[in-house]
Design a protein around this motif. Structure first.
Motif, PDB file in Angstrom:
ATOM      1  N   MET A   1       0.593  -1.232  -0.109  1.00 26.02           N
ATOM      2  CA  MET A   1      -0.110  -0.177  -0.019  1.00 26.02           C
ATOM      3  C   MET A   1       1.108   1.429  -0.108  1.00 26.02           C
ATOM      4  SD  MET A   1      -2.634   1.843   2.843  1.00 26.02           S
ATOM      5  CE  MET A   1      -4.033  -0.460   2.509  1.00 26.02           C
ATOM      6  N   LEU A   2       2.300   1.133   0.851  1.00 26.18           N
ATOM      7  CA  LEU A   2       2.677   2.540   1.140  1.00 26.18           C
ATOM      8  C   LEU A   2       3.452   2.632  -0.273  1.00 26.18           C
ATOM      9  CD1 LEU A   2       4.186   1.986   4.814  1.00 26.18           C
ATOM     10  CD2 LEU A   2       2.438   3.105   3.668  1.00 26.18           C
ATOM     11  N   ALA A   3       3.575   1.702  -0.429  1.00 32.03           N
ATOM     12  CA  ALA A   3       4.685   1.916  -2.402  1.00 32.03           C
ATOM     13  C   ALA A   3       3.648   2.316  -3.510  1.00 32.03           C
ATOM     14  CB  ALA A   3       4.559   0.322  -2.858  1.00 32.03           C
ATOM     15  N   TYR A   4       2.074   1.935  -3.441  1.00 31.11           N
ATOM     16  CA  TYR A   4       1.813   1.880  -4.144  1.00 31.11           C
ATOM     17  C   TYR A   4       1.047   3.688  -4.405  1.00 31.11           C
ATOM     18  CZ  TYR A   4      -2.831   2.924  -7.222  1.00 31.11           C
ATOM     19  OH  TYR A   4      -4.215   3.616  -7.791  1.00 31.11           O
ATOM     20  N   TYR A   5       1.217   4.489  -2.438  1.00 32.89           N
ATOM     21  CA  TYR A   5       0.866   5.901  -3.014  1.00 32.89           C
ATOM     22  C   TYR A   5       2.355   6.572  -2.652  1.00 32.89           C
ATOM     23  CZ  TYR A   5      -3.991   4.780  -2.207  1.00 32.89           C
ATOM     24  OH  TYR A   5      -5.194   4.046  -2.500  1.00 32.89           O
ATOM     25  N   ASN A   6       3.715   5.845  -2.727  1.00 28.48           N
ATOM     26  CA  ASN A   6       4.628   6.360  -2.722  1.00 28.48           C
ATOM     27  C   ASN A   6       4.482   7.363  -1.077  1.00 28.48           C
ATOM     28  OD1 ASN A   6       4.925   5.962  -5.126  1.00 28.48           O
ATOM     29  ND2 ASN A   6       4.036   8.163  -5.852  1.00 28.48           N
ATOM     30  N   LEU A   7       4.801   6.133   0.113  1.00 26.66           N
ATOM     31  CA  LEU A   7       4.651   6.643   0.890  1.00 26.66           C
ATOM     32  C   LEU A   7       5.945   5.421   1.692  1.00 26.66           C
ATOM     33  CD1 LEU A   7       1.187   7.495   2.045  1.00 26.66           C
ATOM     34  CD2 LEU A   7       2.766   9.032   1.704  1.00 26.66           C
ATOM     35  N   GLU A   8       6.249   4.947   1.103  1.00 26.41           N
ATOM     36  CA  GLU A   8       7.473   4.376   1.481  1.00 26.41           C
ATOM     37  C   GLU A   8       8.136   4.862   3.065  1.00 26.41           C
ATOM     38  OE1 GLU A   8       7.340   4.978  -1.511  1.00 26.41           O
ATOM     39  OE2 GLU A   8       8.168   3.118  -2.231  1.00 26.41           O
ATOM     40  N   ASP A   9       8.712   5.711   2.948  1.00 34.10           N
ATOM     41  CA  ASP A   9       8.907   6.555   3.948  1.00 34.10           C
ATOM     42  C   ASP A   9       8.644   6.737   5.390  1.00 34.10           C
ATOM     43  OD1 ASP A   9       7.916   8.142   2.580  1.00 34.10           O
ATOM     44  OD2 ASP A   9       9.102   9.871   4.303  1.00 34.10           O
ATOM     45  N   LYS A  10       6.793   6.298   5.284  1.00 36.83           N
ATOM     46  CA  LYS A  10       6.547   6.687   6.125  1.00 36.83           C
ATOM     47  C   LYS A  10       6.294   4.973   7.063  1.00 36.83           C
ATOM     48  CE  LYS A  10       5.715  10.593   6.108  1.00 36.83           C
ATOM     49  NZ  LYS A  10       6.094  11.908   7.342  1.00 36.83           N
ATOM     50  N   HIS A  11       7.065   4.199   6.915  1.00 32.05           N
ATOM     51  CA  HIS A  11       6.817   2.642   6.853  1.00 32.05           C
ATOM     52  C   HIS A  11       7.278   2.423   8.572  1.00 32.05           C
ATOM     53  CE1 HIS A  11       8.137  -1.617   8.082  1.00 32.05           C
ATOM     54  NE2 HIS A  11       7.285  -2.130   7.716  1.00 32.05           N
ATOM     55  N   GLU A  12       7.913   2.215   9.550  1.00 32.20           N
ATOM     56  CA  GLU A  12       8.187   2.485  10.363  1.00 32.20           C
ATOM     57  C   GLU A  12       7.686   3.802  11.444  1.00 32.20           C
ATOM     58  OE1 GLU A  12      10.584   1.358  13.246  1.00 32.20           O
ATOM     59  OE2 GLU A  12      10.430   0.834  11.534  1.00 32.20           O
ATOM     60  N   ALA A  13       6.488   4.799  10.669  1.00 34.64           N
ATOM     61  CA  ALA A  13       6.169   5.394  11.824  1.00 34.64           C
ATOM     62  C   ALA A  13       4.785   4.784  12.397  1.00 34.64           C
ATOM     63  CB  ALA A  13       5.656   6.925  11.504  1.00 34.64           C
ATOM     64  N   ILE A  14       4.129   4.278  10.869  1.00 33.80           N
ATOM     65  CA  ILE A  14       3.039   3.617  10.894  1.00 33.80           C
ATOM     66  C   ILE A  14       3.857   2.100  11.382  1.00 33.80           C
ATOM     67  CG2 ILE A  14       1.406   2.106   9.573  1.00 33.80           C
ATOM     68  CD1 ILE A  14       1.669   4.032   7.608  1.00 33.80           C
ATOM     69  N   ARG A  15       5.205   1.561  11.346  1.00 35.16           N
ATOM     70  CA  ARG A  15       4.201   0.508  12.670  1.00 35.16           C
ATOM     71  C   ARG A  15       4.441   0.489  13.717  1.00 35.16           C
ATOM     72  NH1 ARG A  15       8.185  -2.595  15.770  1.00 35.16           N
ATOM     73  NH2 ARG A  15       9.988  -0.229  14.889  1.00 35.16           N
ATOM     74  N   GLU A  16       4.881   1.807  15.155  1.00 33.36           N
ATOM     75  CA  GLU A  16       5.006   1.516  16.037  1.00 33.36           C
ATOM     76  C   GLU A  16       3.714   2.285  16.169  1.00 33.36           C
ATOM     77  OE1 GLU A  16       7.944   5.012  16.216  1.00 33.36           O
ATOM     78  OE2 GLU A  16      10.298   3.811  16.213  1.00 33.36           O
ATOM     79  N   TRP A  17       3.171   2.894  15.720  1.00 32.13           N
ATOM     80  CA  TRP A  17       1.629   3.179  16.157  1.00 32.13           C
ATOM     81  C   TRP A  17       0.288   1.489  15.789  1.00 32.13           C
ATOM     82  CZ3 TRP A  17      -0.717   7.913  18.134  1.00 32.13           C
ATOM     83  CH2 TRP A  17      -0.098   8.998  18.886  1.00 32.13           C
ATOM     84  N   TYR A  18       0.459   1.909  14.447  1.00 31.55           N
ATOM     85  CA  TYR A  18      -0.487   0.408  14.709  1.00 31.55           C
ATOM     86  C   TYR A  18      -0.586  -0.636  14.051  1.00 31.55           C
ATOM     87  CZ  TYR A  18      -1.724   5.336  13.525  1.00 31.55           C
ATOM     88  OH  TYR A  18      -2.357   6.812  12.867  1.00 31.55           O
ATOM     89  N   ASP A  19       1.256  -1.106  14.506  1.00 35.32           N
ATOM     90  CA  ASP A  19       1.448  -2.371  14.051  1.00 35.32           C
ATOM     91  C   ASP A  19       1.270  -3.195  15.795  1.00 35.32           C
ATOM     92  OD1 ASP A  19       1.960  -5.120  13.249  1.00 35.32           O
ATOM     93  OD2 ASP A  19       4.065  -4.912  13.163  1.00 35.32           O
ATOM     94  N   GLY A  20       1.938  -4.678  15.770  1.00 33.79           N
ATOM     95  CA  GLY A  20       1.824  -5.152  16.858  1.00 33.79           C
ATOM     96  C   GLY A  20       0.860  -6.400  17.277  1.00 33.79           C
ATOM     97  N   TYR A  21      -0.122  -6.064  16.485  1.00 36.33           N
ATOM     98  CA  TYR A  21      -1.264  -6.775  17.607  1.00 36.33           C
ATOM     99  C   TYR A  21      -0.836  -7.928  16.199  1.00 36.33           C
ATOM    100  CZ  TYR A  21      -4.222  -2.728  17.639  1.00 36.33           C
ATOM    101  OH  TYR A  21      -4.876  -2.024  18.294  1.00 36.33           O
ATOM    102  N   ARG A  22      -1.519  -9.606  17.271  1.00 38.23           N
ATOM    103  CA  ARG A  22      -0.924 -10.630  17.032  1.00 38.23           C
ATOM    104  C   ARG A  22      -1.988 -11.514  17.093  1.00 38.23           C
ATOM    105  NH1 ARG A  22       3.645 -13.084  15.465  1.00 38.23           N
ATOM    106  NH2 ARG A  22       3.825 -16.294  16.360  1.00 38.23           N
ATOM    107  N   PHE A  23      -2.913 -11.961  15.860  1.00 39.44           N
ATOM    108  CA  PHE A  23      -3.789 -13.248  15.284  1.00 39.44           C
ATOM    109  C   PHE A  23      -2.785 -14.209  15.428  1.00 39.44           C
ATOM    110  CE2 PHE A  23      -6.253  -9.261  14.440  1.00 39.44           C
ATOM    111  CZ  PHE A  23      -6.617  -9.126  15.399  1.00 39.44           C
ATOM    112  N   GLY A  24      -3.215 -15.427  15.997  1.00 36.83           N
ATOM    113  CA  GLY A  24      -2.917 -16.839  15.781  1.00 36.83           C
ATOM    114  C   GLY A  24      -1.152 -16.816  15.538  1.00 36.83           C
ATOM    115  N   ASP A  25      -1.024 -16.793  14.435  1.00 31.83           N
ATOM    116  CA  ASP A  25       0.464 -17.032  14.148  1.00 31.83           C
ATOM    117  C   ASP A  25       1.257 -15.720  13.107  1.00 31.83           C
ATOM    118  OD1 ASP A  25       3.029 -18.220  14.235  1.00 31.83           O
ATOM    119  OD2 ASP A  25       3.016 -18.690  12.753  1.00 31.83           O
ATOM    120  N   THR A  26       0.387 -14.536  13.013  1.00 33.71           N
ATOM    121  CA  THR A  26       0.669 -13.513  12.036  1.00 33.71           C
ATOM    122  C   THR A  26      -0.003 -12.165  13.223  1.00 33.71           C
ATOM    123  OG1 THR A  26      -0.437 -14.737  10.322  1.00 33.71           O
ATOM    124  CG2 THR A  26      -0.571 -12.520   9.544  1.00 33.71           C
TER     125      THR A  26
END
Length: 575
Positions: free
Chosen positions: A272-297
């Motif tokens: 998604m970030l590559a499609y919108y040319n926002l690859e540099d925002k990955h780390e900020a998005i990971r820190e704020w909105y990632d981190g949920y673990r469902f099953g093994d994912t």
């Protein structure tokens, strides 16, 4: 960058057909259809936190299975490569699809009326088909009319006696099976919302009886049912509403089956970030909105990601915001913190906010009327509703629990601060003593009382936070105290001289000005940190505004903190 030639982001859109016909960006979850077909039971329950794509996936299932749906909606998607499966299942079944997410009545009568509307509107969808069906006799058509009868006199939408409402899904499926000569798929989205709202508004037992009878008829004693899919936040105890069902197949947040179909994986996020040319925002998005673990994912919250990326297309410099946490009252966090001293320790909450894990036994079978009975139950609810997630591997029902990301960590911090302010407002005696000591330049008494305040609250010792962020906690505590002092002008981070003081106070009736600079003592050297704060006040000329205004007495405070310890030094200037 011009994004006019890019697909729009589907903010708030949960209709699969609309996303594809109106050219919205779609994260392909259609492989869920294949896995559901191969792994399904008669009744299948998917439990996930709110805003993780449950409704969109249910809409996808409807569009795939329902007779008369458009197969072109799935062109180019993963499921289209399963040609044999598509030939056997796509567009082959009558589908009853209802959502209970908006059943939010203040009393049972209102909630029941809303459920009647949900069922009636879905029944009306088949009006032309069933009323004109040559396969249904007049008695069956009369029974169908009971589902769509309008109460014009009382303007209560659809009029259904209890016996009709409780058997409505079963009746509709029987009629559809007879007309189409095919068994029926039933989809019930957010099945537990009416129970949650009923528990909040004190009509839980009545709602449980209604839902139990509806489900018993539709999902257990229904020979017209091919299979059913339900979604919800909680796996409500079998003894509550699933009495008599033969063990529904449950796909919960701890199961590896279908674990990647709710939420965005990291690869999906990067695409998604590559499609919108926002690859540099990955780390900020990971820190704020990632981190949920469902099953093994590991997954991101899709609601957060879609909202934030959509905002970034307008303002690329926008910092991450709270989106998921603003879609609910978050009362569960307040109930959790209120359990401190009653089965819950401050240390456990402090460890969580510091980014550490806490080992707890989790019970996924719960009832809404028992959610807050014990701290153990609340741990389970926080886990199943997304406020906590799992780390590592489980040991039976014992999980390593952690706060998933920055957004949820901030939610906990804000709730702790709100509850601290509430306690301050109720203790006028200590508040008066603290403010008197501060205005008198009494550093020792100010230190003693502030330490007492720190002892009352839960410490925010965020292991991963930068030093200024840690100082913000103590800054917030002081502002929380001073905010209740009438007659004082209190300003936070007020521009003055060559920089910004942490806190600027004007005691107008005594012609006293107070500057407070707060430091976090990394190595527990509190005195040195206080002295550094006082030097900063002088070097940056924070007192300039007071001098220009002719304030007679200026008190400069250096306050240093480390966890629940503090040191206070003061210097006095007279004009």
């Amino acid at each position: 960058m011009n994004y006019m030639d890019k697909m729009r982001l589907p903010v708030g859109i949960e209709n699969f057909e609309e996303i594809h016909t109106d050219n919205y960006y779609y994260v392909d979850k259609t492989s869920m259809i294949r896995d559901l077909i191969y792994r399904r039971g008669k009744v299948n329950l998917f439990t996930r936190p709110r805003r993780f794509g449950k409704s969109l996936n249910m809409s996808m299932l409807k569009e795939f299975f329902e007779i008369g749906s458009d197969p072109q909606l799935f062109d180019g998607l993963h499921i289209a490569s399963e040609t044999q499966l598509c030939r056997e299942y796509m567009g082959k079944f009558p589908v009853i699809s209802v959502s209970l997410k908006d059943v939010n009545g203040t009393d049972y009568k209102t909630a029941r009326s809303l459920i009647c509307s949900v069922i009636g509107e879905e029944a009306l969808r088949f009006y032309d088909i069933l009323i004109n069906s040559k396969k249904l006799n007049e008695i069956e058509k009369d029974r169908y009319r009971q589902l769509i009868t309008i109460d014009y006199e009382n303007r209560e939408s659809f009029l259904m006696p209890d016996t009709v409402l409780m058997g409505s899904l079963k009746l509709l499926s029987m009629l559809l099976e007879k007309h189409y000569d095919s068994k029926v798929i039933i989809l019930i989205d957010e099945y537990d919302v009416p129970l949650a709202k009923a528990n909040e508004k004190q009509y839980y037992s009545e709602m449980v009886l209604l839902i139990r009878n509806m489900f018993d008829r539709a999902l257990k004693t229904n020979n017209s049912l091919y299979f059913a899919v339900l979604t919800g936040c909680l796996r409500v105890s079998k003894e509550s509403i699933f009495t008599g069902l033969n063990n529904p197949t449950v796909f919960s947040i701890t199961d590896e089956d279908c674990d990647s179909y709710f939420g965005f994986t990291d690869n999906e996020m990067r695409e998604m970030l590559a499609y919108y040319n926002l690859e540099d925002k990955h780390e900020a998005i990971r820190e704020w909105y990632d981190g949920y673990r469902f099953g093994d994912t590991d997954v991101y919250c899709p609601w957060d990601v879609v909202n934030y990326v959509n905002k970034l297309l307008v303002n690329r410099e926008l910092t991450p915001q709270d989106y998921w946490s603003n879609t609910s009252s978050n009362d569960i966090v307040k109930h959790f913190i209120e359990k401190v001293g009653d089965g819950l320790s401050k240390t456990e909450i402090e460890d969580l906010i510091a980014g550490e894990t806490v080992m707890k036994e989790i019970h996924e079978d719960l009832t809404y009327d028992r959610l807050y009975d014990s701290a153990d139950n609340i741990w389970s609810v926080l886990f199943t509703t997304g406020y906590l997630t799992q780390r590592g591997t489980s040991d039976g029902r014992v999980y390593q629990l952690a706060i998933p990301n920055m957004e949820i960590r901030n939610l906990f911090k804000n709730q702790i601060m709100d509850m601290f302010k509430e306690s301050v407002s109720k203790d006028g005696e200590t508040l008066l003593a603290f403010c008197n000591a501060l205005a008198a330049g009494n550093a020792r008494e100010t230190e003693r009382l502030f330490t007492e305040y720190l002892g009352r609250t839960i410490s925010i010792r965020d292991t991963f936070a930068r030093k200024p962020t840690k100082e913000n906690f103590y800054h917030g505590i002081l502002l929380g105290i001073l905010g209740f002092k009438s007659g004082w002008y209190v300003k936070s981070n007020r521009e003055s001289g060559n920089g910004y003081s942490d806190i600027f106070i004007k005691v107008e009736d005594k012609d006293i000005g107070i500057i407070i600079e707060i430091k976090y003592a990394e190595k527990e050297d509190l005195t040195a940190a206080c002295e550094n704060a006082l030097r900063q006040i002088d070097m940056r000329n924070y007192t300039e505004e007071f001098h220009q205004a002719g304030v007679v007495t200026v008190l400069k405070y250096g306050i240093a903190c480390f966890r629940k310890k503090c040191r206070v030094l003061v210097e006095k200037e007279n004009n």
